[in-house]
Design a protein around this motif. Structure first.
Motif, PDB file in Angstrom:
ATOM      1  N   UNK A  79      51.581 -24.228   8.891  1.00  0.00           N
ATOM      2  CA  UNK A  79      50.100 -24.164   9.015  1.00  0.00           C
ATOM      3  C   UNK A  79      49.842 -22.654   9.558  1.00  0.00           C
ATOM      4  N   UNK A  80      50.526 -22.018  10.648  1.00  0.00           N
ATOM      5  CA  UNK A  80      50.092 -20.960  10.818  1.00  0.00           C
ATOM      6  C   UNK A  80      50.464 -19.866   9.797  1.00  0.00           C
ATOM      7  N   UNK A  81      51.636 -19.998   9.131  1.00  0.00           N
ATOM      8  CA  UNK A  81      52.046 -19.293   7.855  1.00  0.00           C
ATOM      9  C   UNK A  81      51.161 -19.083   6.946  1.00  0.00           C
ATOM     10  N   UNK A  99      44.545 -20.062  13.130  1.00  0.00           N
ATOM     11  CA  UNK A  99      45.504 -20.915  12.935  1.00  0.00           C
ATOM     12  C   UNK A  99      46.585 -20.693  13.789  1.00  0.00           C
ATOM     13  N   UNK A 100      47.215 -19.293  13.761  1.00  0.00           N
ATOM     14  CA  UNK A 100      48.424 -19.186  14.478  1.00  0.00           C
ATOM     15  C   UNK A 100      48.474 -19.124  15.907  1.00  0.00           C
ATOM     16  N   UNK A 101      47.519 -18.751  16.782  1.00  0.00           N
ATOM     17  CA  UNK A 101      47.605 -18.757  18.204  1.00  0.00           C
ATOM     18  C   UNK A 101      47.771 -20.002  18.594  1.00  0.00           C
ATOM     19  N   UNK A 102      46.892 -21.060  18.512  1.00  0.00           N
ATOM     20  CA  UNK A 102      47.098 -22.205  18.965  1.00  0.00           C
ATOM     21  C   UNK A 102      48.307 -22.960  18.703  1.00  0.00           C
ATOM     22  N   UNK A 143      57.504 -15.862  10.078  1.00  0.00           N
ATOM     23  CA  UNK A 143      57.043 -17.274  10.416  1.00  0.00           C
ATOM     24  C   UNK A 143      57.851 -18.148   9.354  1.00  0.00           C
ATOM     25  N   UNK A 144      58.009 -17.552   8.094  1.00  0.00           N
ATOM     26  CA  UNK A 144      58.649 -18.395   7.023  1.00  0.00           C
ATOM     27  C   UNK A 144      60.227 -18.490   7.546  1.00  0.00           C
ATOM     28  N   UNK A 145      60.906 -17.389   8.044  1.00  0.00           N
ATOM     29  CA  UNK A 145      62.192 -17.550   8.597  1.00  0.00           C
ATOM     30  C   UNK A 145      62.293 -18.428   9.746  1.00  0.00           C
ATOM     31  N   UNK A 146      61.283 -18.772  10.493  1.00  0.00           N
ATOM     32  CA  UNK A 146      61.463 -19.535  11.484  1.00  0.00           C
ATOM     33  C   UNK A 146      61.302 -21.144  11.262  1.00  0.00           C
ATOM     34  N   UNK A 147      60.915 -21.589  10.245  1.00  0.00           N
ATOM     35  CA  UNK A 147      60.626 -22.923   9.745  1.00  0.00           C
ATOM     36  C   UNK A 147      61.907 -23.678   9.992  1.00  0.00           C
ATOM     37  N   UNK A 148      62.965 -23.555   9.464  1.00  0.00           N
ATOM     38  CA  UNK A 148      64.411 -24.283   9.604  1.00  0.00           C
ATOM     39  C   UNK A 148      64.875 -24.232  10.810  1.00  0.00           C
TER      40      UNK A 148
END
Length: 447
Positions: free
Chosen positions: A303-305, A350-353, A425-430
């Motif tokens: 969601x932050x992404x 969206x991204x901070x919280x 953020x995309x690279x952190x999902x998995x």
């Protein structure tokens, strides 16, 4: 003999504690951000350049805030978090009032640095408190409620701060906004409940935390940064912080210089547009996240992404929209561009919280303050420290080419730093999903 573990209950005292902590965070952000609407009168009085104002609004604050936040977070993981928040709130509130009595630029600089010292102990202990006040399945939404502080701070600080500055001067603005924090500090000490650490975690999770050996702060920091998802999230938030703080500090000046608004008008219109958009966005994202992670935990960062990707074109459109179109509300002329500011506020909230909530899920209950402080370190060092300064420097460099429109193009350049934020953020999902799978039990149970 091991006694059974009984989770605490959520009561009216829990909600009161959350409300007071949120109020403290609102005023911390007002005290931090109100200088954005005061840039022009302060610059005029002291004869400062955009680069100097970027130093005052950013680096002078950010370096101390970032450097002290992690050690204070370590203290909060060991000692009474409520007391730390209360003492720090009183300190930064008095320092904010001191800004109003500065007669020289260097005095104002020292006062701002004192605000940073106090605020270094506000965020991380509060995040840890909120994480222990509510069960994991409600955590994203409750942290989102708490994290509305910056959004409401922008709305109140800029809208009311501009009015105070126009009618009573910029010094009065600092004094008026600093005084309530002293009262809030006393209320926190008297009324906020200090919850049991990890009270809502399972007995297995608590046993795992208790078995961890005692380690130095440096060892703990290295271990946390060895978590791939946390490391990439911290870098992503740092890049987003540069764009976000550059945007928040310099946009009122952009509205004054490019759209020809007065200080009070700029503060009111930008504060309402961005503040309302951000408040609604934070509530929606927290509510939605708690439901989506029940299906796939990667939505905690997904969601932050989505929010970052949607926010980028809104920001560019806001700064490049023609200045001729306005809505006339009585005697108030509202530039059409502010519709994009509201949209940016909605998605950028969206991204901070959700990032702080993700961090609380990735670590044990005994180190949430340190983990939150580390994340805040990146946001502050890059965002508060570099964002306003970089924006001011680029504006000064572009002035010979673009003249009074240099700030507009400087802000466009800075906002494009959200592109690497989205990639990180995309690279952190998995890796985030992998990290939660390694936790015992899973950090985000099904609702």
């Amino acid at each position: 003999m091991n006694l059974p573990h009984h989770p605490p209950r959520v009561t009216w005292r829990t909600h009161l504690s959350l409300a007071l902590l949120a109020l403290v965070y609102i005023f911390s952000f007002i005290d931090r951000q109100v200088i954005a609407i005061l840039i022009e009168p302060i610059k005029t009085e002291f004869g400062a350049s955009d680069t100097q104002m970027g130093l005052l609004t950013g680096l002078a604050f950010g370096l101390l805030y970032a450097a002290l936040g992690v050690p204070v977070g370590k203290l909060a993981d060991r000692y009474n978090r409520r007391a730390i928040v209360a003492v720090c709130c009183g300190l930064w509130s008095l320092a904010t009032m001191a800004c109003g009595f500065a007669n020289h630029f260097w005095q104002l600089l020292l006062a701002r640095m004192s605000v940073a010292i106090g605020e270094a102990g506000g965020m991380a202990p509060s995040i840890s408190l909120v994480s222990d006040l509510y069960p994991p399945k409600q955590r994203s939404f409750m942290i989102s409620l708490f994290m509305m502080g910056p959004n409401l701070g922008v709305l109140i600080g800029l809208a009311l701060g501009g009015w105070i500055a126009q009618h009573y001067g910029w010094r009065a603005t600092f004094i008026w906004f600093g005084a309530p924090g002293v009262v809030l500090a006393a209320l926190v000490m008297l009324l906020v409940r200090e919850p049991r650490r990890g009270g809502f975690e399972t007995a297995v999770a608590l046993a795992q935390v208790q078995q961890q050996p005692t380690e130095s702060l440096w060892t703990q920091v290295r271990r946390l940064f060895a978590i791939t998802a946390f490391r990439r999230l911290a870098l992503a938030c740092g890049m987003a912080g540069i764009a976000g703080y550059g945007y928040g500090v310099w946009t009122p000046s952009f509205l004054v210089r490019t759209h020809g608004l007065g200080i009070a008008q700029a503060g009111l219109l930008f504060g309402v547009a961005s503040g309302v958009g951000a408040v609604v966005g934070a509530l929606c994202s927290g509510w939605l996240c708690d439901r989506l992670v029940a299906r796939d935990v990667r939505w905690q960062l997904g969601l932050p992404l989505v929010g970052v990707v949607a926010a980028i074109p809104c920001a560019v459109a806001f700064f490049l929209w023609p200045t001729t179109g306005v809505w006339q509300l009585g005697t108030l002329a509202v530039p059409h561009a502010l519709a994009f500011a509201m949209a940016f506020g909605f998605f950028a909230s969206w991204w901070p919280s959700l990032s702080y909530s993700a961090t609380s899920h990735m670590v044990g209950s005994n180190e949430r303050s340190v983990a939150a402080a580390l994340l805040n370190f990146f946001i502050t060092l890059f965002g508060v420290g570099a964002g306003p300064l970089v924006t001011g420097v680029v504006s000064d460099l572009l002035t010979p080419v673009f003249g009074t429109q240099a700030l507009r193009w400087s802000l466009v350049c800075v906002m494009l730093l959200m592109v690497p934020t989205a990639l990180l953020l995309a690279t952190a999902l998995n890796p985030y999903r992998t990290r939660l799978a390694q936790m015992v039990p899973p950090a985000v149970p099904a609702a």
